[in-house]
Write a protein that holds these residues in place. Sequence first.
Motif, PDB file in Angstrom:
ATOM      1  N   GLU A   1      -2.240   8.200  -4.544  1.00  0.00           N
ATOM      2  CA  GLU A   1      -3.538   7.883  -3.959  1.00  0.00           C
ATOM      3  C   GLU A   1      -3.479   7.990  -2.440  1.00  0.00           C
ATOM      4  OE1 GLU A   1      -4.880   4.533  -7.313  1.00  0.00           O
ATOM      5  OE2 GLU A   1      -4.051   3.923  -5.370  1.00  0.00           O
ATOM      6  N   SER A   2      -4.648   8.150  -1.839  1.00  0.00           N
ATOM      7  CA  SER A   2      -4.722   8.118  -0.382  1.00  0.00           C
ATOM      8  C   SER A   2      -4.412   6.703   0.098  1.00  0.00           C
ATOM      9  CB  SER A   2      -6.117   8.512   0.085  1.00  0.00           C
ATOM     10  OG  SER A   2      -7.066   7.517  -0.312  1.00  0.00           O
TER      11      SER A   2
ATOM     12  N   ARG B   1       2.405   1.703  -3.440  1.00  0.00           N
ATOM     13  CA  ARG B   1       1.419   2.211  -4.398  1.00  0.00           C
ATOM     14  C   ARG B   1       1.080   3.670  -4.097  1.00  0.00           C
ATOM     15  NH1 ARG B   1      -2.613   0.011  -7.916  1.00  0.00           N
ATOM     16  NH2 ARG B   1      -4.282   1.563  -8.239  1.00  0.00           N
ATOM     17  N   GLU B   2       0.978   3.985  -2.828  1.00  0.00           N
ATOM     18  CA  GLU B   2       0.685   5.355  -2.412  1.00  0.00           C
ATOM     19  C   GLU B   2       1.743   6.308  -2.965  1.00  0.00           C
ATOM     20  OE1 GLU B   2      -0.631   7.365   1.878  1.00  0.00           O
ATOM     21  OE2 GLU B   2       0.748   5.670   1.815  1.00  0.00           O
TER      22      GLU B   2
ATOM     23  N   THR C   1       0.832  -1.204   0.000  1.00  0.00           N
ATOM     24  CA  THR C   1       0.000   0.000   0.000  1.00  0.00           C
ATOM     25  C   THR C   1       0.866   1.253   0.000  1.00  0.00           C
ATOM     26  OG1 THR C   1      -1.813  -1.121   1.140  1.00  0.00           O
ATOM     27  CG2 THR C   1      -1.766   1.283   1.269  1.00  0.00           C
TER      28      THR C   1
ATOM     29  N   ARG D   1      -7.284  -0.441  -0.729  1.00  0.00           N
ATOM     30  CA  ARG D   1      -8.351  -1.207  -1.379  1.00  0.00           C
ATOM     31  C   ARG D   1      -7.827  -1.941  -2.605  1.00  0.00           C
ATOM     32  NH1 ARG D   1     -13.832  -1.762  -2.132  1.00  0.00           N
ATOM     33  NH2 ARG D   1     -14.322  -0.452  -0.332  1.00  0.00           N
ATOM     34  N   HIS D   2      -7.050  -1.274  -3.428  1.00  0.00           N
ATOM     35  CA  HIS D   2      -6.490  -1.917  -4.622  1.00  0.00           C
ATOM     36  C   HIS D   2      -5.605  -3.103  -4.249  1.00  0.00           C
ATOM     37  CE1 HIS D   2      -7.949   0.726  -7.783  1.00  0.00           C
ATOM     38  NE2 HIS D   2      -7.598   1.798  -7.068  1.00  0.00           N
TER      39      HIS D   2
ATOM     40  N   GLU E   1      -7.757  -6.056  -2.611  1.00  0.00           N
ATOM     41  CA  GLU E   1      -8.552  -6.796  -3.591  1.00  0.00           C
ATOM     42  C   GLU E   1      -7.672  -7.583  -4.539  1.00  0.00           C
ATOM     43  OE1 GLU E   1     -11.062  -3.849  -5.360  1.00  0.00           O
ATOM     44  OE2 GLU E   1     -12.562  -3.966  -3.743  1.00  0.00           O
TER      45      GLU E   1
ATOM     46  N   GLU F   1      -6.216   4.855   2.010  1.00  0.00           N
ATOM     47  CA  GLU F   1      -7.421   4.031   1.930  1.00  0.00           C
ATOM     48  C   GLU F   1      -7.658   3.526   0.510  1.00  0.00           C
ATOM     49  OE1 GLU F   1      -7.137   6.941   3.429  1.00  0.00           O
ATOM     50  OE2 GLU F   1      -7.341   6.287   5.527  1.00  0.00           O
ATOM     51  N   THR F   2      -7.460   4.394  -0.477  1.00  0.00           N
ATOM     52  CA  THR F   2      -7.668   3.985  -1.875  1.00  0.00           C
ATOM     53  C   THR F   2      -6.619   2.973  -2.314  1.00  0.00           C
ATOM     54  OG1 THR F   2      -8.649   6.131  -2.404  1.00  0.00           O
ATOM     55  CG2 THR F   2      -7.841   4.802  -4.247  1.00  0.00           C
ATOM     56  N   ALA F   3      -5.381   3.258  -1.985  1.00  0.00           N
ATOM     57  CA  ALA F   3      -4.301   2.335  -2.348  1.00  0.00           C
ATOM     58  C   ALA F   3      -4.489   0.994  -1.647  1.00  0.00           C
ATOM     59  CB  ALA F   3      -2.948   2.944  -1.977  1.00  0.00           C
TER      60      ALA F   3
ATOM     61  N   THR G   1       1.407   6.405  -7.019  1.00  0.00           N
ATOM     62  CA  THR G   1       0.200   6.946  -7.651  1.00  0.00           C
ATOM     63  C   THR G   1      -0.303   8.234  -7.020  1.00  0.00           C
ATOM     64  OG1 THR G   1      -1.296   5.699  -6.212  1.00  0.00           O
ATOM     65  CG2 THR G   1      -0.507   4.589  -8.233  1.00  0.00           C
TER      66      THR G   1
END
Length: 759
Positions: free
Chosen positions: A122-123, A116-117, A113, A129-130, A133, A125-127, A120
Amino acid sequence: MKITKALLLTALLSTTSIAQDNFKTPASVKADFEGFAERLNSRSQLHRDMQALAEKLLKTEGHNLDTKMRLLALTGQFDEALKALAEIRANQDTSAYPANPFLTLQQELFFKTKIREQQTGESFETAFRHVYEAIFRTLNNKEAHKASYYMGYSLEQGIPYMKFVFGRVAGSDELSSKDAASLLYNYQDYYVYNAVIPASKTLQEEDIDRRYITDRNVLIKTPEGITLSAVVVRPRGVAEPMPAALNFTIYNVPDSNLREALNAAAHGYAGVIADARGKRLSTDEIRPYETEHKDANAVVDWISKQSWNNGEVAMYGGSYNGFAAWAAAKHAHPALKTIVPYVAAIPGYGLPMENNISISANYAWPFYVANNRDLDFDLYFDNARWGGLNTKWFESGRPYREYDAVDGLTNPWFQKWLDHPAYDEYWQAMVPYKNDYKNINIPVLSITGYYDDGQISALRYLNDHHTYNENADHYLIIGPYDHWSAQGTQRKNLRGIELDQSAFINVPEITFEWMDHILKGAPKPALVKNKVNYQVMGADTWKHVPSLAEMNADTVRYYLNTESSGEHHTLSTHRETKTGNVLQTVDYTDRKTQNNASYPWPIIRDQLETFGGKVFLTDTFGEDMELSGQFSGKLDIRMNKKDVDLAVTLYEILPNGKFIHLASYMGRASYAADETKRHLLTPGEIESIEFNRTRMVSKRIAEGSRIAAIVNVNKNVIAQVNYGTGKDVSLESIKDAGEPLKLEWQNSSYLNLPIKPLK
């Protein structure tokens, strides 16, 4: 994943062999611990201090890979931390456990996470989730359930431990490398949990909903008009009716119980967790032990009538839950096809009494389960309250009936159970009794351990099933486990003794393998090769025999001789020709010393503690022997009282002088012949007390070892004191002690030991 003392201590002990540099203790470590969780963010002073300390420590040598991974993560080197995690997984010690692809899954989720954060923008929380999943959508139901176990860590329960971690170093101006590593290891773990666990909650629910049909608030009406609640979980995409796996429990722990139902569903069953009367959504009176046989049977009946059930139900579970499976079996419902009870209790036999002696180990349990519809954690885990209560009562000399008066809080269930000192109709109604077993013709797989406190209950079920039903299809798995590890939480070291590699088994998986065998035609679990399957401690092997009776029939008789063996006596296969005895005196007014306080913790000891008992020793064995089964015996005694509580404990004395606890017996003499009716002894007369309701063990007795048998009177803080007046023991007090007990152990007494050369 529940936080446990053993798990957390592993973290403290996992930072060894590092250079002993000293570091200044950050001021933030010494700050007030209140609001700790809120301060766990990357902008806090505490986190900046931890990062700085990690950077300094990372420059030193000798860190193990677990610690290095956490230091790399704290310093923002997430790619390198991920590589370290991959190396940890690749180098897992699989000598005891299979490789775990989800080891430290929280760390993997966090590292990926953060990477990825950074990539990208991303926040978190968003990172997250990706990343979540991407991992979970590749897993099947079993894999996903196993992986989700790591998301069950309790942040709230972890706070007291983190207080302990920080408290260890808060008073010092400097930290050694070892203390700094321990602090950072635990801090980083909790920091990751604090980020990952909340972020995963919604995602876990979404994944569960994608895989399963879940009803968490089922209400079941029994024929008596009682309302019970249950959780039912079924795998999606299954059109045909399916068998159900039922766990009936009094322990209302919603998250854990849901997880258990999910586990059953992940294995291809309709997972049902039913709550006992008065628990969770039931508003009826809580009646522990008394109504389970009716209520659990009603749940089986309800399941069998549901459209999603094929008319087949299996019950399983440990301790109370194992008892509930047997309670349901009492009625032999046609839909109940098999039970898998672990460490199953028999109320009135294994607890709150053992062989008619009331014991205090479960004294607080009624408060825990019967105070409300949930569980009374606050009272039950009030260690300050319970810690010294048994000693306080013992030293007071008050009657056992007044145990709760000593505490100051009335315990109605304790009082009710004391009303039934015999194994009478009150207790007999709770589980199968005698001829009830004739109707139990389903396959049974029992699991217990040599050091399970309730082992005598598990063996009683087995023995009675075979005694009263010649066609009993009952199997046993038993090994070097205690009450908890026999339910699946095994450790390499059990109470100080190192276990053999072969002793490690996966109880939950064996459970579903057994259900698959009975209900789906799959092969038996590989370990179940005969009716009795037992692990020989010290020989690193399993053995398999047709029956426990066959094991116990192959015994050697050892007499309690008066002949001396050093400062003790001999345990000999030859009976002395001249009648004699060994005198033991016990002063019941003495509250400074205890008799028979030899609880098997630790299992291995540096010296033999006799606790006032008389010790009888065998000769040294000239070859490796195997002690496997239940010992029995006859104690010929003469004394000046009408009753006495007796005890026998067996130890192996190793060639190196250490002592290993093997097995034990404890029972009331007046109930030895008939547990349902008391027969007092005659003072001054020789009485023969035959006994066989003992604990089983299997162990290699090494060449050069001896066996010690300690015969004793039970007088200690964990049970009633039987003063021998012949009155109700619960009403006796120190005022009834009279003259000291004078007990003669006659040399016609003997023990039957199931021992033979090891093959």
